[in-house]
Design an enzyme around this catalytic site. Structure first.
Site, PDB file in Angstrom:
ATOM      1  CE  LYS A  51      35.200  39.238  43.195  1.00  9.43           C
ATOM      2  NZ  LYS A  51      33.777  38.840  43.080  1.00  9.43           N
ATOM      3  CB  SER A 300      38.760  45.150  39.356  1.00 11.85           C
ATOM      4  OG  SER A 300      39.124  44.274  38.307  1.00 11.85           O
TER       5      SER A 300
END
Length: 398
Positions: A51, A300
């Protein structure tokens, strides 16, 4: 639509501000799945997630006036930390609105990066509405977690690095929450590997694209170990890109994600949060789709609460027979517990927990009920331990 040039420009813009994470083959996961697995280790970023790529790109594009007014973001954790870190690096005042269900660890880490955290809303949608209202009142720049061109371009740099480092691939599988990672990565992938299959993954309680390429549905939501992709509806911009670029969307269960977290920890030696393990969960759930293919999986995020990780590993061990819970009716006399411990030890078992009841569960005043939790190597070993105890005691599985 963002362009491939937007992604490459983002890569130059954030170079040196985020980690170029390793792209590594995983022989353990390849053996376990039958696919040729390559991992992109975004869990090794400074904030533990991809992110911060999108956050770094977005904040780098702000004008001096926008920086002076500050920024606001809404996130269940990883986007929050990315915005907080890069706002701190640039000297920008940041407010982060987080849903009330956000794990404590993510809240603490976001505050530690210097942002002001506000816990508001029972769902992501409620937190988003609060943040948008505050942004309008204070004139801050809203840094959307996924439905923003600069954010998507930043997330696409993950695939840019992956495809530069991994060589030939047949498939790229990525989780879908709001859709920013898959949207950005699909732009890079279609430019560099136009024939590669692109697959998105959602968790069953947030499966708005279960009918893909059909219209989006309205999932029920609720608690999930994959809180990083607990988004009821993907973004408008991300939806356009995903429908144009992505081949299919798969839905996985909570149990599959728990198993994927465990396999990543034990096999690949990587700590992953639920959302970060969703891509591997898809490979485990649909093995025929991936068998024999060269498959890239971005891990992720790695921001999983320690207690949740511990419970996940124990639950997986219980499911696959490596933890055994036995209940025995035993005579209440000296030496019995020692004999049971000796029997388990000689069989190679490891006692984890013991509960010994004389008053409430025993059928007789001269008896006791013993519940024992044992660690075994595998189901066959668990059966051997049980058989050894059954030679002397009445045993049942709890």
């Amino acid at each position: 639509m963002i362009s491939f040039e937007d992604v490459t420009a983002a890569a130059e813009r954030i170079r040196g501000k985020v980690i170029r994470t390793p792209t590594l083959p995983s022989h353990a996961l390849s053996r376990a799945t039958g696919a040729d697995i390559t991992l992109k280790l975004e869990n090794l970023q400074a904030v533990g997630s991809f992110k911060e790529r999108g956050a770094a790109n977005k904040l780098a594009l702000l004008t001096p006036e926008e920086r002076a007014r500050g920024v606001i973001a809404v996130s269940a954790g990883n986007h929050a930390q990315g915005v907080a870190r890069h706002a701190s690096l640039l000297g920008i005042d940041a407010v982060i609105v987080m849903p009330k269900f956000t794990p404590t660890g993510k809240v603490v880490r976001t505050r530690n990066w210097g942002a002001r955290v506000i816990l508001e809303g029972e769902t992501f949608a409620e937190a988003l509405m609060f943040a948008q209202d505050m942004q309008a009142r204070e004139g801050r720049t809203f840094v959307h977690p996924y439905d923003d061109a600069a954010v998507m371009a930043g997330q696409g740099t993950c695939a840019l690095e992956l495809l530069e480092d991994a060589g030939e691939l047949d498939m790229l599988v990525a989780p879908i929450g709001g859709g920013g990672l898959l949207a950005g990565c699909s732009i890079a992938a279609r430019a560099l590997r136009p024939n590669m299959e692109l697959i998105g993954v959602q968790v069953e309680s947030y499966d708005s694209l279960a009918a893909f390429p059909g219209p989006a549905t309205h999932p029920n939501g609720g608690s999930t170990i994959a809180e990083g992709i607990a988004v009821l509806q993907i973004g408008k911009q991300t939806d356009v890109i995903i429908r144009k670029q992505v081949d299919k969307v798969l839905v996985v269960s909570e149990c599959a994600i728990e198993n994927a977290i465990t396999l990543l920890a034990e096999g690949a030696k990587q700590v992953s949060e639920g959302a970060g393990a969703a891509a591997l969960a898809a490979v485990l759930t649909y093995p025929d789709l991936f068998r024999g293919k060269k498959v890239a999986l971005p891990i992720s995020g790695g921001n999983i609460d320690s207690r949740i990780l511990a419970n996940t590993l124990l639950r997986a061990m219980l499911r696959d027979g490596r933890i055994l819970r036995l209940v025995m009716e035993i005579p209440d006399r000296p030496g019995v517990l020692a004999d049971i411990s000796k029997t388990i030890g000689e069989a190679g078992g490891n006692i984890i927990e013991v509960s010994h009841q004389r008053l409430f569960a025993a059928p007789s005043v001269q008896a006791a009920q013993l519940e024992v939790m044992i660690e075994a190597r595998d189901p066959e070993h668990a059966a051997l331990i049980t058989k050894a105890l059954e030679r002397t005691y009445i045993v049942r599985r709890a």
